[in-house]
Design an enzyme around this catalytic site. Structure first.
Site, PDB file in Angstrom:
ATOM      1  N   LEU A  69       0.839  -1.203   0.000  1.00 24.66           N
ATOM      2  CA  LEU A  69       0.000   0.000   0.000  1.00 24.66           C
ATOM      3  C   LEU A  69       0.870   1.248   0.000  1.00 24.66           C
ATOM      4  O   LEU A  69       1.846   1.334   0.762  1.00 24.66           O
ATOM      5  CB  LEU A  69      -0.909   0.033   1.235  1.00 24.66           C
ATOM      6  CG  LEU A  69      -1.963  -1.067   1.403  1.00 24.66           C
ATOM      7  CD1 LEU A  69      -2.754  -0.823   2.689  1.00 24.66           C
ATOM      8  CD2 LEU A  69      -2.885  -1.120   0.197  1.00 24.66           C
ATOM      9  N   LYS A  72       0.672   7.280   1.049  1.00 27.96           N
ATOM     10  CA  LYS A  72       0.590   8.693   0.683  1.00 27.96           C
ATOM     11  C   LYS A  72      -0.450   8.931  -0.407  1.00 27.96           C
ATOM     12  O   LYS A  72      -0.757  10.074  -0.738  1.00 27.96           O
ATOM     13  CB  LYS A  72       1.957   9.196   0.219  1.00 27.96           C
ATOM     14  CG  LYS A  72       3.005   9.194   1.331  1.00 27.96           C
ATOM     15  CD  LYS A  72       4.331   9.729   0.841  1.00 27.96           C
ATOM     16  CE  LYS A  72       5.371   9.724   1.957  1.00 27.96           C
ATOM     17  NZ  LYS A  72       6.691  10.231   1.491  1.00 27.96           N
ATOM     18  N   PHE A  94       6.757   3.640  13.266  1.00 28.79           N
ATOM     19  CA  PHE A  94       7.367   4.837  12.698  1.00 28.79           C
ATOM     20  C   PHE A  94       7.808   5.808  13.798  1.00 28.79           C
ATOM     21  O   PHE A  94       7.437   5.665  14.956  1.00 28.79           O
ATOM     22  CB  PHE A  94       6.384   5.542  11.758  1.00 28.79           C
ATOM     23  CG  PHE A  94       6.036   4.736  10.540  1.00 28.79           C
ATOM     24  CD1 PHE A  94       6.910   4.666   9.465  1.00 28.79           C
ATOM     25  CD2 PHE A  94       4.827   4.051  10.456  1.00 28.79           C
ATOM     26  CE1 PHE A  94       6.586   3.926   8.328  1.00 28.79           C
ATOM     27  CE2 PHE A  94       4.496   3.314   9.332  1.00 28.79           C
ATOM     28  CZ  PHE A  94       5.384   3.248   8.264  1.00 28.79           C
ATOM     29  N   ARG A 101       0.710  12.584  10.375  1.00 29.94           N
ATOM     30  CA  ARG A 101       0.829  13.207   9.059  1.00 29.94           C
ATOM     31  C   ARG A 101       0.150  12.369   7.981  1.00 29.94           C
ATOM     32  O   ARG A 101      -0.405  12.906   7.027  1.00 29.94           O
ATOM     33  CB  ARG A 101       2.306  13.420   8.699  1.00 29.94           C
ATOM     34  CG  ARG A 101       3.001  14.483   9.538  1.00 29.94           C
ATOM     35  CD  ARG A 101       4.281  14.948   8.882  1.00 29.94           C
ATOM     36  NE  ARG A 101       5.271  13.883   8.759  1.00 29.94           N
ATOM     37  CZ  ARG A 101       6.142  13.563   9.713  1.00 29.94           C
ATOM     38  NH1 ARG A 101       6.121  14.218  10.875  1.00 29.94           N
ATOM     39  NH2 ARG A 101       7.025  12.614   9.515  1.00 29.94           N
ATOM     40  N   ALA A 135      17.360   6.193  16.254  1.00 31.07           N
ATOM     41  CA  ALA A 135      18.147   5.184  16.971  1.00 31.07           C
ATOM     42  C   ALA A 135      17.673   3.789  16.631  1.00 31.07           C
ATOM     43  O   ALA A 135      16.471   3.536  16.528  1.00 31.07           O
ATOM     44  CB  ALA A 135      18.052   5.398  18.485  1.00 31.07           C
ATOM     45  N   ASP A 166      15.622  -3.991  21.034  1.00 25.59           N
ATOM     46  CA  ASP A 166      14.623  -4.357  20.031  1.00 25.59           C
ATOM     47  C   ASP A 166      13.675  -5.418  20.572  1.00 25.59           C
ATOM     48  O   ASP A 166      12.446  -5.294  20.476  1.00 25.59           O
ATOM     49  CB  ASP A 166      15.316  -4.922  18.783  1.00 25.59           C
ATOM     50  CG  ASP A 166      15.890  -3.850  17.876  1.00 25.59           C
ATOM     51  OD1 ASP A 166      15.429  -2.698  17.944  1.00 25.59           O
ATOM     52  OD2 ASP A 166      16.801  -4.172  17.095  1.00 25.59           O
TER      53      ASP A 166
END
Length: 361
Positions: A69, A72, A94, A101, A135, A166
């Protein structure tokens, strides 16, 4: 049928923390829809490859669906909204602000589906001084203090061998999402979860950084029992240049080993605090372990009740009989998978789900 059959997850994560979380859900029957950009998740191109797929990608994305997908574009946004409307869980990895946004922050997603559990995974969380600082794992470990005790004999910090930040985030996110799903059964409402790699890793130092946690000085590896300052929690070189470890500090292990080596006089040192007081004990053990090869020590310890282990490389470790006996490495469709560590008594033997090609729903 897995424990999470009937749960649908929309997964916008890449690399390690998010995929490590959602593959555990897929392994237990959740429908995980992995949203990828046109070029695919970057890990797809990471060598080595087995039967046409990255081993890394295969092990963290098996059993998922892949949808391409463009978030935007209006077409991509509409497709994602349709998936959200039917989902139970939404996971994104993200930087803070990106989802807003794109029009898919928590308020926007909740408006589409009030029952959804929305989880954001980032390095430092959604707010705070470091929120927008870029980071990956090692930088988080460095800023959390962990690299300071991941050091060599000269005190120089070393690149960590495991991506602890992680995977701590992935495990924390999984726990939080499952808690929220249980809570939803009572309230009918979803929730928002802000998981930070930094926050998730920090509790892992409770047993080593007690002095700093209590407001005092930072621990030093050479003076801390679990970090190299004690004889019975230590790495030793053998005569063939390999290594072994003593990995249990209980006095019974010290008594058993030092008695067998003819040095019961050193047992008292093993009971002392870590640091310089244990130097004579560590020196004796270093000299002793240099007298035999690694494998000779394995044989010598066979009938000793001591927390001892040889240092194996990954090839040796994966070839150990224990791995086969526990079914920890499974081959399917020409690919090898590390089996889930979560097991239930009443479930069928686990088999990995197929690894999706890009865009394969």
């Amino acid at each position: 049928m897995g424990k999470l059959s009937g749960i649908t997850v929309v997964d916008l994560t890449q690399f390690l923390p998010g995929p490590a979380m959602t593959v555990m859900m897929a392994d237990q029957g959740a429908r995980v829809i992995k949203i990828e950009p046109r070029g695919g998740e970057p890990v797809r191109s990471q060598a080595p490859f087995e039967n046409g797929q990255s081993v890394w990608f295969s092990n963290l994305n098996r059993g998922k669906e892949s949808r391409v997908l463009d978030l935007k574009s209006e077409e991509g946004k509409a497709a994602l909204r349709a998936l959200i409307a039917e989902a139970d869980v939404f996971v994104e990895g993200f930087r803070p602000g990106v989802m807003k946004r794109l029009g898919f922050d928590y308020p926007a997603v909740r408006a589409l589906n009030p029952r959804i559990v929305y989880c954001s995974i980032s390095a430092f969380g959604q707010e705070g001084e470091l929120a927008h600082h870029p980071a990956h794992d090692m930088a988080v470990q460095a800023l959390a203090g962990f690299m300071s005790v991941n050091d060599g004999p000269d005190g120089t910090p070393m690149v960590p061998g495991a991506p602890s930040a992680d995977l701590a985030a992935g495990l924390t996110a999984l726990s939080a999402v499952l808690m929220a799903l249980i809570g939803r059964q009572q309230t009918g409402e979803g929730d928002y979860i802000d998981v930070a790699m930094f926050d998730s890793l920090l509790p892992w130092c409770a047993h080593t950084a007690g002095s700093a946690i209590a407001g005092g000085p930072s621990p030093k590896s050479s003076e801390q029992r679990s970090l190299g300052g004690a004889g019975f929690y230590q790495v030793y070189q053998t005569s063939d240049g390999r290594h072994v470890v003593l990995g249990g500090r209980e006095i019974k292990f010290a008594t058993n080993l030092l008695t067998a080596l003819g040095r019961p006089d050193l047992i008292a040192l093993a009971e002392q605090d870590a640091g310089p007081v244990q130097a004579p004990l560590i020196a004796f053990l270093r000299e002793t372990f240099l007298t035999k090869t690694r494998d000779a020590w394995v044989e010598w310890f066979h009938d000793k009740d001591v927390a001892f282990a040889p240092v194996l490389d990954f090839r040796e470790a994966l070839d150990e009989p224990h791995v086969a006996q526990r079914g920890l490495l499974v081959e399917a469709d020409g690919r090898h998978h590390i089996a889930p560590p979560i097991r239930f008594a009443n479930e069928a033997p686990w088999q990995p789900g197929p690894v999706p090609e890009l865009g394969e729903g």
